[in-house]
Design an enzyme around this catalytic site. Structure first.
Site, PDB file in Angstrom:
ATOM      1  N   TYR A  42      36.340  28.481  46.742  1.00 55.07           N
ATOM      2  CA  TYR A  42      37.615  28.044  46.188  1.00 55.07           C
ATOM      3  C   TYR A  42      38.307  29.220  45.484  1.00 55.07           C
ATOM      4  O   TYR A  42      37.661  30.124  44.959  1.00 55.07           O
ATOM      5  CB  TYR A  42      37.416  26.921  45.179  1.00 55.07           C
ATOM      6  CG  TYR A  42      37.139  25.559  45.782  1.00 55.07           C
ATOM      7  CD1 TYR A  42      36.758  25.411  47.110  1.00 55.07           C
ATOM      8  CD2 TYR A  42      37.264  24.409  45.006  1.00 55.07           C
ATOM      9  CE1 TYR A  42      36.500  24.177  47.652  1.00 55.07           C
ATOM     10  CE2 TYR A  42      37.013  23.156  45.534  1.00 55.07           C
ATOM     11  CZ  TYR A  42      36.625  23.039  46.854  1.00 55.07           C
ATOM     12  OH  TYR A  42      36.375  21.803  47.389  1.00 55.07           O
ATOM     13  N   GLY A  92      37.680  20.004  57.861  1.00 55.00           N
ATOM     14  CA  GLY A  92      37.293  20.741  56.663  1.00 55.00           C
ATOM     15  C   GLY A  92      38.453  21.537  56.105  1.00 55.00           C
ATOM     16  O   GLY A  92      39.550  21.578  56.665  1.00 55.00           O
ATOM     17  N   ARG A 109      33.305  30.437  54.680  1.00 48.03           N
ATOM     18  CA  ARG A 109      33.766  30.774  53.330  1.00 48.03           C
ATOM     19  C   ARG A 109      33.201  32.137  52.919  1.00 48.03           C
ATOM     20  O   ARG A 109      32.343  32.258  52.056  1.00 48.03           O
ATOM     21  CB  ARG A 109      33.362  29.677  52.347  1.00 48.03           C
ATOM     22  CG  ARG A 109      34.045  28.349  52.641  1.00 48.03           C
ATOM     23  CD  ARG A 109      33.611  27.251  51.680  1.00 48.03           C
ATOM     24  NE  ARG A 109      34.389  26.039  51.891  1.00 48.03           N
ATOM     25  CZ  ARG A 109      34.303  24.939  51.145  1.00 48.03           C
ATOM     26  NH1 ARG A 109      33.437  24.904  50.124  1.00 48.03           N
ATOM     27  NH2 ARG A 109      35.058  23.892  51.401  1.00 48.03           N
ATOM     28  N   GLU A 111      45.511  17.467  48.938  1.00 43.65           N
ATOM     29  CA  GLU A 111      44.499  17.492  47.888  1.00 43.65           C
ATOM     30  C   GLU A 111      44.318  18.911  47.364  1.00 43.65           C
ATOM     31  O   GLU A 111      44.819  19.872  47.935  1.00 43.65           O
ATOM     32  CB  GLU A 111      43.169  16.926  48.400  1.00 43.65           C
ATOM     33  CG  GLU A 111      42.503  17.727  49.501  1.00 43.65           C
ATOM     34  CD  GLU A 111      41.132  17.152  49.871  1.00 43.65           C
ATOM     35  OE1 GLU A 111      40.384  16.776  48.956  1.00 43.65           O
ATOM     36  OE2 GLU A 111      40.816  17.102  51.073  1.00 43.65           O
ATOM     37  N   GLU A 112      43.612  19.012  46.225  1.00 42.48           N
ATOM     38  CA  GLU A 112      43.227  20.293  45.617  1.00 42.48           C
ATOM     39  C   GLU A 112      44.396  21.275  45.541  1.00 42.48           C
ATOM     40  O   GLU A 112      44.284  22.442  45.925  1.00 42.48           O
ATOM     41  CB  GLU A 112      42.044  20.898  46.369  1.00 42.48           C
ATOM     42  CG  GLU A 112      40.760  20.106  46.145  1.00 42.48           C
ATOM     43  CD  GLU A 112      39.562  20.675  46.870  1.00 42.48           C
ATOM     44  OE1 GLU A 112      39.750  21.558  47.732  1.00 42.48           O
ATOM     45  OE2 GLU A 112      38.429  20.246  46.583  1.00 42.48           O
ATOM     46  N   ARG A 137      45.717  21.605  50.006  1.00 41.71           N
ATOM     47  CA  ARG A 137      44.733  21.552  51.095  1.00 41.71           C
ATOM     48  C   ARG A 137      44.924  20.267  51.889  1.00 41.71           C
ATOM     49  O   ARG A 137      45.063  19.197  51.321  1.00 41.71           O
ATOM     50  CB  ARG A 137      43.328  21.614  50.508  1.00 41.71           C
ATOM     51  CG  ARG A 137      42.185  21.294  51.467  1.00 41.71           C
ATOM     52  CD  ARG A 137      40.857  21.366  50.720  1.00 41.71           C
ATOM     53  NE  ARG A 137      39.705  20.941  51.531  1.00 41.71           N
ATOM     54  CZ  ARG A 137      38.439  20.957  51.109  1.00 41.71           C
ATOM     55  NH1 ARG A 137      38.153  21.379  49.888  1.00 41.71           N
ATOM     56  NH2 ARG A 137      37.453  20.557  51.901  1.00 41.71           N
ATOM     57  N   ASP A 138      44.935  20.395  53.202  1.00 40.05           N
ATOM     58  CA  ASP A 138      44.880  19.242  54.107  1.00 40.05           C
ATOM     59  C   ASP A 138      43.541  19.313  54.825  1.00 40.05           C
ATOM     60  O   ASP A 138      43.332  20.154  55.699  1.00 40.05           O
ATOM     61  CB  ASP A 138      46.033  19.282  55.106  1.00 40.05           C
ATOM     62  CG  ASP A 138      46.048  18.076  56.042  1.00 40.05           C
ATOM     63  OD1 ASP A 138      44.975  17.491  56.310  1.00 40.05           O
ATOM     64  OD2 ASP A 138      47.135  17.712  56.527  1.00 40.05           O
ATOM     65  N   ASP A 151      28.492  17.201  45.359  1.00 39.59           N
ATOM     66  CA  ASP A 151      29.788  17.227  44.682  1.00 39.59           C
ATOM     67  C   ASP A 151      29.853  16.258  43.507  1.00 39.59           C
ATOM     68  O   ASP A 151      30.487  16.550  42.491  1.00 39.59           O
ATOM     69  CB  ASP A 151      30.908  16.873  45.668  1.00 39.59           C
ATOM     70  CG  ASP A 151      31.160  17.982  46.675  1.00 39.59           C
ATOM     71  OD1 ASP A 151      30.847  19.147  46.365  1.00 39.59           O
ATOM     72  OD2 ASP A 151      31.672  17.683  47.767  1.00 39.59           O
TER      73      ASP A 151
END
Length: 466
Positions: free
Chosen positions: A409, A346, A374, A275-276, A292-293, A149
């Site tokens: 994402y 996650g 995902r 976040e995000e 997002r948590d 990342d």
């Protein structure tokens, strides 16, 4: 505003006297608001001239005694943008696939960049496709580390939406391993975050100038939203967060004007981990975000930010349709709306966009088809209601990515048409080569258009073994 009157004075001198000619142009005005856009270009005005000929018998000669005065009217400064009603439509359809690694055959400037975290942001004249690159291309010799990342090589890059993000097509905006961008109607604001995990730095660029910074406040991977920030009347709002990926991470919003931070907003409410965020305008007064948590729940933290008071509040979405991944079965979390339920560590950034109509509002969301991985991506919608209190299930609109294809994402954005805004959702489809080879992404885009049903899903068409 333009000057109300522009006067052009042309003085013509002749051998027989003085001729004074005054030309007064009509008043120039323009109207530019949320649903009207007039485009101006530089206008050159030339006063009329007269050519005087003098002739005698001995030496025929033409003499031009006229003088010309030219004035150039500069175009008016572009106006700030405001959210408008959405363009008509009742369903989303596949609009575009950007699959760079279908072209990964030749080294050099035409090679596709290795990217992740793509998103799209739009101004009045164009949309740009942003991503975070590892400063490497495929094919190439720098695959090692492209699954990480954060490192010192990552940069925020962009291309005009519809172009392939190759080495030669891409603009490198700034060093960054987390990013955002938005257009205020006059200029682009670019956001990049990088630095060591315990002291990362938000950097702001306005046009071509680097204008401001914001330092880490929890010293635990300060990061931003990985999608477009949101502008209204020249003010742009950016979500940031700082804190543990498996514990507390409290977000903030930065209010930015012409590249400079003018206010920080600390949300109230359910603030443990946010976040995000994917954010957009519910109205000219309110920005809403689905976030997002990563630590406590598979429900999405939902932000309401009032741009008139610059206050924000966060609560969990109450719907029985849980939008994060991994997640439990829909409807299985007991208790009130604020109950976390069981959480596997996650999460994933989710797509979210508004459909603003005269009499109601639609909120469109994306989530993976798989509850644990995902893989795949579905589109859901809910008209009206309050995401904080409405426990009804969301309505499935269709499948954008089948469960056999990667769905990582996702994000929302709006394309600016002449008189309305087109809501869209984008999906990151990652080619996950593990730690031993390249790790990069394609982008699928679905937009509101027409009626009927969402008809077709997207595939990347990439075989990493080739």
């Amino acid at each position: 505003m333009l000057p109300s009157t522009v006067q052009t004075l042309t003085l013509l001198l002749t051998s027989g006297g003085v001729l004074l000619s005054l030309y007064v142009s009509a008043s120039l005005s323009y109207l530019l608001y949320s649903d009207v856009l007039l485009k101006f270009s530089s206008t050159k005005t030339t006063a009329p001239t007269m050519s005087l000929e003098c002739t005698n018998a001995s030496n025929a000669q033409t003499v031009n005694h006229s003088a010309t005065k030219e004035m150039t009217f500069p175009p008016p400064e572009p106006e700030w943008t405001y959210p408008r009603l959405s363009c008509q439509g009742s369903t989303f359809q596949k609009a575009l696939l950007i699959s760079p690694h279908r072209f990964g055959e030749i080294k050099g400037n035409s090679a596709p960049l290795i990217i992740r975290e793509p998103f799209v942001a739009c101004g009045p004249k164009e949309c740009r496709h942003f991503a975070l690159t590892h400063y490497a291309a495929q094919p190439g010799g720098y695959y090692n580390g492209t699954r990480k990342d954060r490192n010192k090589l990552r940069h925020l890059v962009s291309v005009k939406l519809g172009k392939i993000p190759t080495v030669e097509n891409s603009i490198f905006h700034m060093a960054a391993w987390s990013g955002s961008a938005c257009h205020d109607g006059r200029e682009w604001t670019y956001i990049g975050v990088d630095g060591p995990d315990n002291d990362a730095l938000v950097k702001i660029k306005y046009g071509e100038a680097y204008t401001d910074t914001y330092h880490s406040y929890a010293h635990n991977i300060l990061r931003t939203q990985e999608s477009a920030c949101n502008c209204i009347g020249g003010d742009c709002y950016l979500m940031i967060t700082d804190g543990s990926a498996s514990g507390i991470s409290k977000c903030r919003f930065l209010k930015i004007r012409e590249g400079r931070i003018i206010k920080e907003i600390l949300p109230t409410g359910r603030v443990e981990h946010t976040e995000e965020c994917t954010c957009g305008f519910a109205s000219n007064k309110t920005i809403e975000c689905a976030c997002r948590d990563n630590s406590y729940t598979a429900k999405r933290p939902f932000v309401k930010l009032n741009v008139e008071t610059d206050t924000a509040e966060i609560r969990l979405m109450c719907t029985k349709t849980y939008l994060d991944t991994p997640r439990p079965d829909d409807g299985s979390i007991a208790g009130p709306c604020e109950s976390n339920g069981d959480k596997w560590l996650g999460g994933i950034k989710g797509g979210f966009v508004h459909q603003r109509m005269a009499s109601k509002i639609g909120r469109w969301y994306s989530r993976t088809m798989s509850k644990t991985n995902r893989m795949g991506m579905e589109l859901y919608v809910k008209y009206d209601g309050d995401p904080w209190t409405d426990s009804d299930a969301l309505t499935l609109s269709g499948v954008m990515v089948s469960i056999e294809e990667p769905g990582w994402y996702s994000f929302g954005f709006e394309i600016k048409d002449k008189k309305c805004d087109v809501p869209c959702i984008g999906i990151e489809m990652v080619h996950d080569g593990g730690k031993d080879t390249w790790h990069s992404a394609a982008t699928a885009i679905y937009c509101l258009m027409g009626s009927g049903q969402l008809l077709w899903d997207t595939v990347t068409g990439v075989d990493m073994a080739l």
